[in-house]
Design a protein around this motif. Sequence first.
Motif, PDB file in Angstrom:
ATOM      1  N   CYS A   1      38.722 -18.384 107.320  1.00  0.00           N
ATOM      2  CA  CYS A   1      38.476 -17.586 106.109  1.00  0.00           C
ATOM      3  C   CYS A   1      37.719 -16.309 106.436  1.00  0.00           C
ATOM      4  N   ILE A   2      38.210 -15.169 105.910  1.00  0.00           N
ATOM      5  CA  ILE A   2      37.532 -13.892 106.140  1.00  0.00           C
ATOM      6  C   ILE A   2      36.736 -13.453 104.907  1.00  0.00           C
ATOM      7  N   GLU A   3      36.614 -14.336 103.958  1.00  0.00           N
ATOM      8  CA  GLU A   3      35.863 -14.055 102.722  1.00  0.00           C
ATOM      9  C   GLU A   3      36.311 -12.776 102.020  1.00  0.00           C
ATOM     10  N   CYS A   4      37.613 -12.650 101.910  1.00  0.00           N
ATOM     11  CA  CYS A   4      38.146 -11.468 101.230  1.00  0.00           C
ATOM     12  C   CYS A   4      38.093 -11.630  99.718  1.00  0.00           C
ATOM     13  N   ASN A   5      37.867 -12.852  99.258  1.00  0.00           N
ATOM     14  CA  ASN A   5      37.795 -13.147  97.827  1.00  0.00           C
ATOM     15  C   ASN A   5      39.102 -12.922  97.079  1.00  0.00           C
ATOM     16  N   LEU A   6      40.191 -12.767  97.815  1.00  0.00           N
ATOM     17  CA  LEU A   6      41.471 -12.612  97.118  1.00  0.00           C
ATOM     18  C   LEU A   6      41.817 -13.874  96.342  1.00  0.00           C
ATOM     19  N   CYS A   7      41.538 -15.030  96.950  1.00  0.00           N
ATOM     20  CA  CYS A   7      41.871 -16.277  96.255  1.00  0.00           C
ATOM     21  C   CYS A   7      40.983 -16.448  95.023  1.00  0.00           C
TER      22      CYS A   7
ATOM     23  N   ARG B   1      37.918 -20.564  97.403  1.00  0.00           N
ATOM     24  CA  ARG B   1      37.285 -20.319  98.694  1.00  0.00           C
ATOM     25  C   ARG B   1      36.164 -21.318  98.940  1.00  0.00           C
TER      26      ARG B   1
ATOM     27  N   CYS C   1      46.341 -16.118 100.145  1.00  0.00           N
ATOM     28  CA  CYS C   1      45.405 -16.086 101.272  1.00  0.00           C
ATOM     29  C   CYS C   1      45.993 -15.366 102.484  1.00  0.00           C
ATOM     30  N   PRO C   2      45.361 -14.274 102.926  1.00  0.00           N
ATOM     31  CA  PRO C   2      45.916 -13.517 104.049  1.00  0.00           C
ATOM     32  C   PRO C   2      45.813 -14.282 105.367  1.00  0.00           C
ATOM     33  N   GLU C   3      44.969 -15.281 105.414  1.00  0.00           N
ATOM     34  CA  GLU C   3      44.830 -16.062 106.637  1.00  0.00           C
ATOM     35  C   GLU C   3      45.749 -17.285 106.636  1.00  0.00           C
TER      36      GLU C   3
ATOM     37  N   ILE D   1      45.580 -19.976 104.938  1.00  0.00           N
ATOM     38  CA  ILE D   1      44.916 -21.275 104.811  1.00  0.00           C
ATOM     39  C   ILE D   1      45.580 -22.055 103.674  1.00  0.00           C
TER      40      ILE D   1
ATOM     41  N   ILE E   1      44.894 -23.771 101.157  1.00  0.00           N
ATOM     42  CA  ILE E   1      43.711 -24.130 100.371  1.00  0.00           C
ATOM     43  C   ILE E   1      43.992 -25.315  99.449  1.00  0.00           C
TER      44      ILE E   1
HETATM   45  S1  SF4 Z   1      41.994 -15.783 100.370  1.00  0.00           S
HETATM   46 FE1  SF4 Z   1      41.782 -16.989 102.230  1.00  0.00          FE
HETATM   47  S2  SF4 Z   1      40.634 -15.698 103.607  1.00  0.00           S
HETATM   48 FE2  SF4 Z   1      40.361 -14.803 101.580  1.00  0.00          FE
HETATM   49  S3  SF4 Z   1      38.507 -15.762 100.761  1.00  0.00           S
HETATM   50 FE3  SF4 Z   1      40.179 -17.021 100.105  1.00  0.00          FE
HETATM   51  S4  SF4 Z   1      40.323 -18.609 101.669  1.00  0.00           S
HETATM   52 FE4  SF4 Z   1      39.115 -16.947 102.546  1.00  0.00          FE
END
Ligand code: SF4
Lengths: 264, 296
Positions: A143-149, A169, A210-212, A214, A216
Motif C-alpha cells: 500500500c502506498i497510502e494514496c487514499n484512492l480506495c 485501506r 487500487c494502483p498497487e 491489492i 482489498i
Molecule cells: S488504493 Fe491501494 S495503495 Fe492506495 S491506499 Fe488503498 S490500499 Fe493503499
Amino acid sequence: MSLRNFKIYRGDDERGELVSYQCEVSEGMVVLDVIHRIQADQANDLACRWNCKAGKCGSCSIEINGKPRLGCMTRMNEFEEDQTLTITPLKSFPVIRDIVTDVSWNYKQNEEITPFSPSEEDKKKGFVMMQKDVERVQEFRKCIECNLCQNMCHVIRDNEGKENFSGPRYMARLASLEMHPMDRADRIGDIKDKHGSGMCNITRCCTEVCPEGIQITDDAIIPLKERVVDRYYDPVMMLFRKIFSKKERDKTKSKVSSFLKMFF
Amino acid sequence: MLLKKNLLTDKLREDKWWISPMLVLFGLLSFVIYSTWAAWQGEHFWWSGGNEGFGGYLSPFYSPTVYIDPTKPGVPPMYHSLLGSWPEWLSWLPGQSPAWLILIFPLSFRFTCYYYRKAYYRAFSLNPPACAVQPIQGIPSKVSAITNGNINAFNSGNKYDGERGLLIFQNIHRYAMYFAVIFIFILSYDAFLAFFNDGRLGFGVGTFVLTLNPILLGCYTFGCHSIRHLVGGDLDCYSCSLYKDKVNHSSWKIVSFLNRRHQTFAWLSLVWVGLSDVYVRLVSMGIINDINTWGL
Ligand code: SF4
Ligand code: SF4
Ligand code: FES
Ligand code: FES
C-alpha cells in the motif's frame, strides 16, 4: 504534439469552477505532466500535490473524468485526441485548494488501530518467519497510502459513513496485523464495532481502484468479516471456542487446529 | 463560481459504466424467471428412454427427489424417491413439484455468496450501481434502502446501514455452504447415474451435460470465501506446528486458487445448471433426441 482540452477544478471547499485550459500534449506525457505544464505556462497559482512521479508516494491522487486515479500513472494516450479531460479533487475529502484535498481523516483512522503487539518473549528472541507466513501479509504492505480506495468507497463517498467506517485501506492494515503470526493483540471486536466491517457491502470498488493491485476485498475485508462471523454470528464456533480455546489468546485462529490438537 | 457539491457530482464519469450492472440484472433475472418456471412444472425432469432399470438423466433442479408423483409424465421411477409418493399434506404445492422442497438450499447459498452480494447490490440495490457513481435516487432508492438493511426505509429516508441492519442475515453464508457441499455429492451421484441406462453402461450428450454440472458447481463451491476461511484462512501461522498447519496451508492455497476465479465459476455454474435442466426437459418431452450409445 497535439493541442488538447482540459477542465480543472479551481476553488476551495465551498465554491469553485471548472476552468478550461488548452495544453500541448507530447508523446509519453501523463496527466500530472499536463497539470505541471498548465501550472508553468498558464496558471501559476494552480495548486497540486505530487512527489515521486513514479506511482510510489501516493500524493497525486485526483479524479480524471470522474474516476479516481494517480495523476502520475495515467498516460495521456489512454484518451481520445478530441476528448476533454475533467480533472477534479478527490470527492470524499475537503478541498484545501484546487485539486489538493485534506486527507487527514484517513490518518485519524489509522491512529485508532491497535498497533502491532508481539509478545515480550518474541521481542527478545527476534522474529523468525517462514516465507509462506510472510506472503499473505506482504500483499498489504504494498500500500502506498494514496487514499484512492478510501475516496472510492461508496460508504465514505456517498453514504456519509465516515463516522462508522474506517475504510478499505485500514481494513487492509487491520488484516495485515490480525494475520501476522507474531501479533498477540485481539482486534476482532474493534473491527466489527469501531472500524465497522459491517458497513462494507463488498461491492469491490476499492479493489478496482487500487494502483498497487491489492485484493482489498477478497484478501482483507472478507477474511476479516469471516473472523467476525466466527466470533459473533456462528453459534457452533462460539460454543467450540468456549470449550477449546486457550485463555491467553481469544483469537479466532485456533478452531481447526485446536480440535486436532485434542487428538494428537 | 458554483457550490463545490454541485460541481463535483458523480455525473463526471463518462464511460459506459451502466453496461455491467445491466448485464448482471438481465442475467440474474432471466435465471430467476426460468428456474421458477422450471420448478413449477413438476414434470419432464427425468429421462431414461422409458426404461425402469438403473440409470437415467435427472434435472439438477429436482435433485434429490424427495417425493414423486408417479402419475406425471417424465418423472423418475419410484425407487428414486427419498420418501415415497407425493403426500396428501403437500398437495397445495404448485405443480406438485419436488423442486420446491430443495431449491431453498442452492438459492440461499447463492443469495448469501460474497460474489453475488456484490453483483446484486450493484445491479438491484444500486448502492453503488458502479464505482464512483452515486447511489441512484427515486423509487430504486427505497428498494435499495430496504436491501441495504434499513428497517425504517420508508419513514426515515435512505440511510445506508451496510450489512449491519436487516442484512445481518448474510452472515449465515457458511451454513448455506455446508448444505451446498452436500449437494455437490448428490449431483455427482446423478452424474454417475447418467452413465447408465436400464443398468447398461454407456454415455450420451446428457451424460456430458450432467457430468460437467457438478464439476463447475464444485469449482464454484470450493472457491467459497467461507471455505477459504475455515480450511486455513483463520490461522495466523502456517509454520507453527510440524504438519497440521501444512495441511491447512495447502488446502487454503487450493481454495484460494478457485477463489480468485469465483466470479467466473459463479456464472459458468449458474448457466450450466440452467442448461442442464433445459436439456433434460427437452429430451424428456421428446422435443430433441439424446445422441447416445444405448441406441435409444
Ligand atoms: S488504493 Fe491501494 S495503495 Fe492506495 S491506499 Fe488503498 S490500499 Fe493503499
Ligand atoms: S468493497 Fe467495501 S470497502 Fe471496498 S469500496 Fe466496496 S464498500 Fe467500500
Ligand atoms: S506523484 Fe507519487 S504517486 Fe504520483
Ligand atoms: S463466497 Fe461465493 S459461495 Fe461462498
